[in-house]
Enzyme design. Structure first.
Site, PDB file in Angstrom:
ATOM      1  N   TYR A 238      -0.005   2.566  -1.562  1.00  0.00           N
ATOM      2  CA  TYR A 238       0.952   1.901  -0.909  1.00  0.00           C
ATOM      3  C   TYR A 238       1.717   3.155  -0.224  1.00  0.00           C
ATOM      4  CZ  TYR A 238       0.535  -2.924  -2.703  1.00  0.00           C
ATOM      5  OH  TYR A 238       0.129  -4.056  -3.113  1.00  0.00           O
ATOM      6  N   ASP A 266      -0.882  -5.041   4.071  1.00  0.00           N
ATOM      7  CA  ASP A 266      -0.720  -6.510   4.089  1.00  0.00           C
ATOM      8  C   ASP A 266       0.749  -6.710   3.651  1.00  0.00           C
ATOM      9  OD1 ASP A 266      -1.390  -6.491   1.665  1.00  0.00           O
ATOM     10  OD2 ASP A 266      -3.236  -7.635   2.278  1.00  0.00           O
ATOM     11  N   HIS A 350      -3.773 -10.669   0.779  1.00  0.00           N
ATOM     12  CA  HIS A 350      -2.999 -10.222  -0.637  1.00  0.00           C
ATOM     13  C   HIS A 350      -3.107 -11.428  -1.759  1.00  0.00           C
ATOM     14  CE1 HIS A 350      -0.988  -6.707  -1.756  1.00  0.00           C
ATOM     15  NE2 HIS A 350      -0.304  -7.403  -2.717  1.00  0.00           N
TER      16      HIS A 350
END
Length: 469
Positions: A238, A266, A350
């Site tokens: 991330y 996402d 996700h």
């Protein structure tokens, strides 16, 4: 230095915050604002014995990495020292959970839904909410699985099938199944060995593991849990608001031998996971500013929402490892990922945890088949996750053009209570279902799976009429 209870308990606020972990006392005041899980999580433990909270998601080795030597203040006998309240507001007593001896025998679990049922009975309520919750009304979470149920198989008969071969290749690495472990964070909440147990099971079963950015075990420890030095583990990333922390994550992954970087895109913000938020209302700081934040929002508070396709240029300057973009939700972005040189993409919403009513990944795969079929024939590999619970689901995705599928929650559920043995049993079940249904379909290997082996008419009607690429 031996400290008294009175000396510790008075450091219970933002201005002076001490915590006790395994009898050692640490001053974490200066660490509050940089804690990846947010300030509130630590303040809840201020002046208290935080051992149980810390051990549920971290390893002791993390202390020396995260805190300077000056943070250590001394020792205390934690007996009688207050512990943070782990119960949600309004809950007088946490629901009792069965002990290890009361778990059903592993051989009595015959599908992935069984693991989910047992896990729901065993895990703490707050952990279950974090693992299982979807966004808003959980429509996307349900539709992810429902999409597979709308696709029918078209078996072929009288095809002599002595054996089947389920082997596959993911980013150049051989696997025994077209299945990988999706990045799942805080696995230690399910079992003390956490991601290390996943790595050991993956190695013994010949699967690839994608290690979560929010892993509760450090990558160094996970790598030591592999069954061989060449067992591939990919690193999820991330992009952090502090870009230097992302640089450090990539370089650390490279140094430890990770084989690819999977950038998750996402969730530029965290979805409203209402069950998670309701059961974590007790996670609040003294000014009550964190009230209503679930564990997911707390853990993801450092994610940067300010990235675009240039992130691929940035990562290319940082590493030569293969790069996969996780979180493609429409054919237009799949094409852009291909044009920007991604080695792979993951069709994913996700797990229904980000934007509710986002279309199912399987529908996105149909978009690609219809509007950009060249992507399926290209060197860019297409992965898919979300809602996959049966061997038939796996085969449907492969027949429609996916390289491999990822499972997340089922691996956490199988880890709960059983550890590595549970994960291996879950993989065994999935393997048996895949092999059996390949025989039904009349194929001996994955590359024989074809789109004409599935009937997509019920799902295809949900495709939009046209796409401007």
């Amino acid at each position: 230095m031996k400290l008294t209870r009175q000396e510790v308990t008075r450091h219970d606020n933002r201005e002076s915050c001490w915590v006790v972990i395994h009898g050692a006392v640490y001053d974490v005041t200066d660490f509050l604002n940089s804690h990846p899980g947010g300030v509130a999580v630590i303040l809840r433990c201020a002046g208290k014995d935080a051992t149980e909270d810390f051990d549920s998601v971290h390893t002791v080795e993390l202390l020396s990495e995260a805190l300077p030597q000056t943070a250590f203040q001394g020792y205390i006998d934690p007996t009688g020292l207050e512990k943070p309240n782990n119960k949600p507001d309004g809950v007088d007593e946490e629901q009792p959970k069965p002990n290890h001896d009361s778990l059903p025998p592993l051989q009595s679990l015959i599908n992935l839904h069984d693991f989910e049922r047992v896990s729901g009975q065993r895990l703490r309520d707050t952990t279950w909410a974090y693992y299982s919750s979807g966004a808003d009304d959980e429509i996307s979470k349900r539709n992810n699985a429902l999409a597979y149920q709308k696709v029918y198989l078209r078996p072929r008969i009288l095809r002599k099938i002595p054996t089947v071969n389920t082997a596959n290749t993911i980013l150049g690495f051989s696997t025994t199944l077209p299945v990988y472990i999706s990045p799942v964070g805080l696995a230690k909440l399910a079992h003390p060995e956490g991601e290390c147990a996943l790595a050991a099971a993956a190695g013994k079963e010949g699967l690839v593991q994608v290690l979560a950015n929010g892993s509760s075990m450090p990558i160094e420890q996970v790598m030591k849990s592999r069954v061989s030095p060449d067992q591939p583990i990919f690193q999820q990333l991330y992009v952090n608001k502090d870009i230097q922390k992302s640089v450090e994550t990539v370089r650390r992954a490279e140094r430890e031998g990770a084989s690819a970087i999977w950038i998750t895109v996402d969730s530029p913000v965290v979805g409203k996971r209402e069950m998670d938020e309701r059961l974590n209302l007790s996670v609040t700081d003294t000014s009550n500013t964190a009230q209503g934040k679930g564990l997911a929002k707390i853990m993801a508070s450092s994610i940067s929402p300010f990235i675009d396709w240039e992130i691929l240029t940035w990562i290319r300057q940082l590493t030569d490892l293969p790069v996969v973009i996780k979180g493609i939700q429409c054919v237009e972005d799949a094409v852009l990922a291909y044009q920007h040189g991604a080695q792979g993409i993951v069709l994913s919403n996700h797990g229904g945890r980000s934007q509710d009513t986002a279309q199912s990944p399987l529908l996105t795969l149909l978009e690609i088949r219809k509007f950009a079929p060249h992507l399926i024939e290209s060197k860019m590999q297409i992965f898919i996750d979300g809602g996959i619970r049966r061997g038939t689901d796996v085969l449907k995705a492969i027949a429609l053009g996916a390289t491999a599928v990822g499972l997340g929650r089922p691996f956490l559920y199988s880890l709960s209570g059983y550890g590595e043995k549970g994960v291996r049993r879950m993989i065994e079940i999935l393997r048996q279902e895949i092999e059996m249904n390949m025989v039904f379909l009349g194929v001996t290997s994955l590359d024989e799976l074809r789109p004409e082996m599935v009937n997509i008419s019920r799902l295809e009607k949900h495709l939009i009429a046209s796409v401007k690429l």
